[in-house]
Design a protein around this motif. Structure first.
Motif, PDB file in Angstrom:
ATOM      1  N   ARG A  36     -21.353  44.897  12.616  1.00 45.42           N
ATOM      2  CA  ARG A  36     -21.235  44.787  14.080  1.00 45.42           C
ATOM      3  C   ARG A  36     -21.467  43.346  14.540  1.00 45.42           C
ATOM      4  NH1 ARG A  36     -25.227  47.116  16.221  1.00 45.42           N
ATOM      5  NH2 ARG A  36     -26.211  48.223  14.484  1.00 45.42           N
TER       6      ARG A  36
ATOM      7  N   LYS B 209      -6.335  40.251   7.723  1.00 51.03           N
ATOM      8  CA  LYS B 209      -6.184  41.611   7.203  1.00 51.03           C
ATOM      9  C   LYS B 209      -7.250  41.930   6.162  1.00 51.03           C
ATOM     10  CE  LYS B 209      -1.177  41.385   7.866  1.00 51.03           C
ATOM     11  NZ  LYS B 209       0.121  41.265   7.165  1.00 51.03           N
TER      12      LYS B 209
ATOM     13  N   GLN C 163     -14.989  37.945  17.618  1.00 51.03           N
ATOM     14  CA  GLN C 163     -14.030  38.699  18.429  1.00 51.03           C
ATOM     15  C   GLN C 163     -13.162  37.797  19.304  1.00 51.03           C
ATOM     16  OE1 GLN C 163     -15.849  41.198  21.438  1.00 51.03           O
ATOM     17  NE2 GLN C 163     -17.682  39.912  21.509  1.00 51.03           N
TER      18      GLN C 163
ATOM     19  N   GLU D 207     -10.261  41.079   6.100  1.00 49.93           N
ATOM     20  CA  GLU D 207     -11.506  41.464   6.771  1.00 49.93           C
ATOM     21  C   GLU D 207     -11.470  42.941   7.138  1.00 49.93           C
ATOM     22  OE1 GLU D 207     -12.299  37.068   8.808  1.00 49.93           O
ATOM     23  OE2 GLU D 207     -11.692  38.774  10.049  1.00 49.93           O
ATOM     24  N   ASN D 208     -10.359  43.380   7.715  1.00 49.94           N
ATOM     25  CA  ASN D 208     -10.224  44.799   8.089  1.00 49.94           C
ATOM     26  C   ASN D 208     -10.303  45.705   6.867  1.00 49.94           C
ATOM     27  OD1 ASN D 208      -9.928  44.346  10.856  1.00 49.94           O
ATOM     28  ND2 ASN D 208      -7.744  43.930  10.641  1.00 49.94           N
ATOM     29  N   MET D 209      -9.720  45.246   5.751  1.00 53.03           N
ATOM     30  CA  MET D 209      -9.726  46.062   4.537  1.00 53.03           C
ATOM     31  C   MET D 209     -11.142  46.169   3.951  1.00 53.03           C
ATOM     32  SD  MET D 209      -6.840  47.363   4.225  1.00 53.03           S
ATOM     33  CE  MET D 209      -7.293  48.193   2.709  1.00 53.03           C
TER      34      MET D 209
ATOM     35  N   GLU E  27      -3.856  34.414   4.564  1.00 50.51           N
ATOM     36  CA  GLU E  27      -5.037  35.125   4.077  1.00 50.51           C
ATOM     37  C   GLU E  27      -5.773  34.316   3.003  1.00 50.51           C
ATOM     38  OE1 GLU E  27      -6.150  38.222   5.030  1.00 50.51           O
ATOM     39  OE2 GLU E  27      -4.601  38.440   6.555  1.00 50.51           O
TER      40      GLU E  27
ATOM     41  N   LYS F 121     -16.535  51.591   4.879  1.00 46.33           N
ATOM     42  CA  LYS F 121     -16.606  52.848   5.629  1.00 46.33           C
ATOM     43  C   LYS F 121     -16.252  54.040   4.739  1.00 46.33           C
ATOM     44  CE  LYS F 121     -15.015  55.018   9.916  1.00 46.33           C
ATOM     45  NZ  LYS F 121     -14.138  54.876  11.108  1.00 46.33           N
TER      46      LYS F 121
ATOM     47  N   PHE G  64     -13.913  46.185   5.737  1.00 48.32           N
ATOM     48  CA  PHE G  64     -14.633  47.131   6.589  1.00 48.32           C
ATOM     49  C   PHE G  64     -14.199  48.575   6.315  1.00 48.32           C
ATOM     50  CE2 PHE G  64     -14.603  43.398   9.750  1.00 48.32           C
ATOM     51  CZ  PHE G  64     -15.710  42.838   9.129  1.00 48.32           C
ATOM     52  N   LYS G  65     -12.894  48.777   6.080  1.00 44.33           N
ATOM     53  CA  LYS G  65     -12.390  50.123   5.778  1.00 44.33           C
ATOM     54  C   LYS G  65     -12.926  50.606   4.431  1.00 44.33           C
ATOM     55  CE  LYS G  65      -8.133  49.904   8.514  1.00 44.33           C
ATOM     56  NZ  LYS G  65      -6.650  49.884   8.470  1.00 44.33           N
TER      57      LYS G  65
ATOM     58  N   LYS H  24     -18.313  41.257  13.791  1.00 40.80           N
ATOM     59  CA  LYS H  24     -17.224  41.535  14.737  1.00 40.80           C
ATOM     60  C   LYS H  24     -17.496  40.893  16.093  1.00 40.80           C
ATOM     61  CE  LYS H  24     -15.660  45.843  12.594  1.00 40.80           C
ATOM     62  NZ  LYS H  24     -15.526  47.321  12.727  1.00 40.80           N
TER      63      LYS H  24
ATOM     64  N   ARG I 190      -7.751  38.407  13.635  1.00 39.80           N
ATOM     65  CA  ARG I 190      -8.620  38.787  12.519  1.00 39.80           C
ATOM     66  C   ARG I 190      -7.745  38.956  11.277  1.00 39.80           C
ATOM     67  NH1 ARG I 190     -12.150  43.769  13.585  1.00 39.80           N
ATOM     68  NH2 ARG I 190     -13.331  42.236  14.766  1.00 39.80           N
TER      69      ARG I 190
END
Length: 498
Positions: free
Chosen positions: A421, A435, A428, A437-439, A476, A445, A441-442, A424, A433
């Motif tokens: 958190r 990709k 923000q 980084e998103n991967m 990237e 999770k 976090f996924k 992010k 952002r």
């Protein structure tokens, strides 16, 4: 402010410079409170303004520390200037300009003219365009004042044309510097280009730079250096690392063949070597790095200022660790860290924070990859403390991501959610952002370590194409060059990838 400045200046001195200063002060009579101040700063590895006030007042009650600091600052700079006159062409030329002016003021124009002619050739050889023009202008003024003694019209026009060409070169150099400065400014305030749209916003500078190159009538060493510096910086920051590496090789060749471009200290040459090593790291050509690390280490010369030598040592250590980790010599990397000079890390105030953060990151990464998460977090925390003011820094961003991975691997679940958190929130408003980084976090999770093999297989089928796209995306790469985040994600779903 004088105290802070003089502390920083004293701490930047090499042993030979300190010795030279002590010899320089022997010529001065009277009380030498400034020497007490100098010794106090020199003897303490770290000294605050408050401690310096207390120690100084113990020896010299009633004497102003600020006034003494100002006087010490003046003496130190005078001493350094005198020493640089003997070893640096630019200082020698500027000192010579002052001597020429003094001779003219004291009605010794002929002596001044003789001195000027001696210096004029040095200005041409050392590519000092501004000083070269000054000498042409002084020569023309002298000739006009004394009715052009022994001068033909053709010879006079020849000198005038040389002065005019010098002005053209100065203008081209100014325009080149202006574009290079604009590029650095944009990158400093917006960060590296991480999308095609951001890349297009830099194209106007590239086109302007090319027009300057094509319009030049004289391809001087200075202009070639500026052209290659601009091109290498541009390619690096749009993610075209192969073109950047090719340009850095050309820049290094220019420096190697023309030692006249080396200033004292050779910051530009250090920057060129740093660029080559960074590009080799980015493209994964680790085996080629040893040669350039050795060249970097050769710049750790006792004749250069201490602050520069610290910067060189840190750069060499960073890339030696990158080389060891890139060739999977993980135990050797940790051994290298533990055998390093502890003073190197403590001297971060003498160099830029970005380099200091990168060194801490390499330390943290080495311990992370060896499974020592506690030590890894210790060094990453140092970066967070230094880098809070610079959210645009890539090394700060990648360090925050590594911190998240450390908490995940160490099962620090109570901190993990907070770190994500916090990351992010921090980025923000920083633009697109990435990709990867998103991967990350996924993946966290999904918590694959608690899933069945079958579930991880199904998840892998979904994310595999995304990771393949990330690995091919040059934008990237600016994060992945520091650590193989996609490889880490693979290892969570496919243990054999570890």
């Amino acid at each position: 402010m004088s105290q802070a400045a003089v502390i920083r200046l004293v701490k930047s001195l090499s042993k030979s410079e300190k010795r030279r200063f002590k010899l320089y002060t022997r010529k001065h009579d009277g009380d030498k409170e400034y020497l007490t101040l100098f010794d106090l700063i020199d003897q303490h590895e770290v000294i605050t303004k408050e401690l310096l006030d207390e120690k100084f007042n113990h020896f010299h009650t009633g004497v102003s520390v600020d006034n003494t600091a100002r006087y010490l600052l003046q003496l130190l700079t005078d001493c350094l200037i005198q020493s640089r006159v003997k070893e640096d062409d630019q200082f020698r030329l500027l000192h010579g300009m002052l001597r020429v002016n003094i001779l003219k003021e004291r009605n010794l124009p002929e002596e001044g003219y003789k001195e000027l002619k001696k210096l004029q050739q040095l200005a041409i050889v050392s590519q000092e365009q501004f000083i070269e023009y000054f000498f042409y202008r002084y020569e023309l003024n002298y000739l006009a004042e004394f009715n052009f003694p022994g001068m033909t019209e053709n010879k006079l026009v020849e000198i005038q044309m040389k002065a005019r060409n010098a002005i053209k070169d100065i203008r081209n150099t100014h325009e080149h510097y202006s574009l290079y400065e604009l590029l650095k400014y944009r990158l400093l305030h917006t960060g590296k280009a991480i999308s095609e749209e951001e890349k297009k916003q830099l194209n106007d500078l590239l086109l302007s730079e090319m027009s300057i190159v094509n319009a030049k009538t004289k391809n001087s060493l200075e202009s070639r250096k500026l052209h290659l510096l601009f091109q290498s910086s541009f390619f690096t920051n749009i993610g075209d690392y192969k073109s950047a590496l090719k340009t850095f090789y050309q820049l290094n060749g220019l420096f190697e063949k023309n030692k006249v471009l080396w200033h004292h200290p050779p910051l530009d040459y250090h920057s060129a070597l740093d660029g080559i090593l960074d590009s080799l790291r980015t493209t994964g050509r680790y085996e080629e790095m040893a040669f350039y690390v050795q060249k970097l280490e050769q710049l750790d010369d006792k004749n250069y200022p201490e602050y520069f030598r610290y910067m060189v040592r840190k750069s060499a250590m960073i890339y030696q660790l990158v080389l060891l980790m890139g060739t999977r010599q993980l135990n050797a990397a940790v051994t290298y860290i533990e055998n390093s000079d502890p003073a190197l890390l403590k001297a971060y105030g003498l160099v830029d924070e970005e380099r200091q953060c990168e060194l801490f990151f390499c330390f943290g990464l080495a311990y992370f990859r060896n499974g020592n998460f506690k030590k890894a977090q210790k060094y990453i925390n140092e970066i967070v403390l230094i880098g809070k003011a610079s959210y645009q820094s890539v090394i700060y961003r990648v360090s925050r991501l590594l911190s998240i991975l450390i908490h995940y691997e160490a099962n620090n679940l109570e901190y993990l959610d907070y770190e994500i958190r916090s990351f992010k929130r921090a980025f923000q408003y920083s633009g697109v952002r990435l990709k990867v980084e998103n991967m990350i976090f996924k993946t966290i999770k999904a918590y694959p370590k608690m899933n069945s093999p079958r579930k991880n297989e199904l998840l892998w089928e979904k994310i595999s194409p995304v990771l393949t796209g990330i690995e091919k995306d040059k934008f990237e790469m600016q994060l992945r060059k520091y650590f193989d985040f996609t490889g880490w994600i693979k290892s969570k779903f496919l243990p054999v990838a570890r």
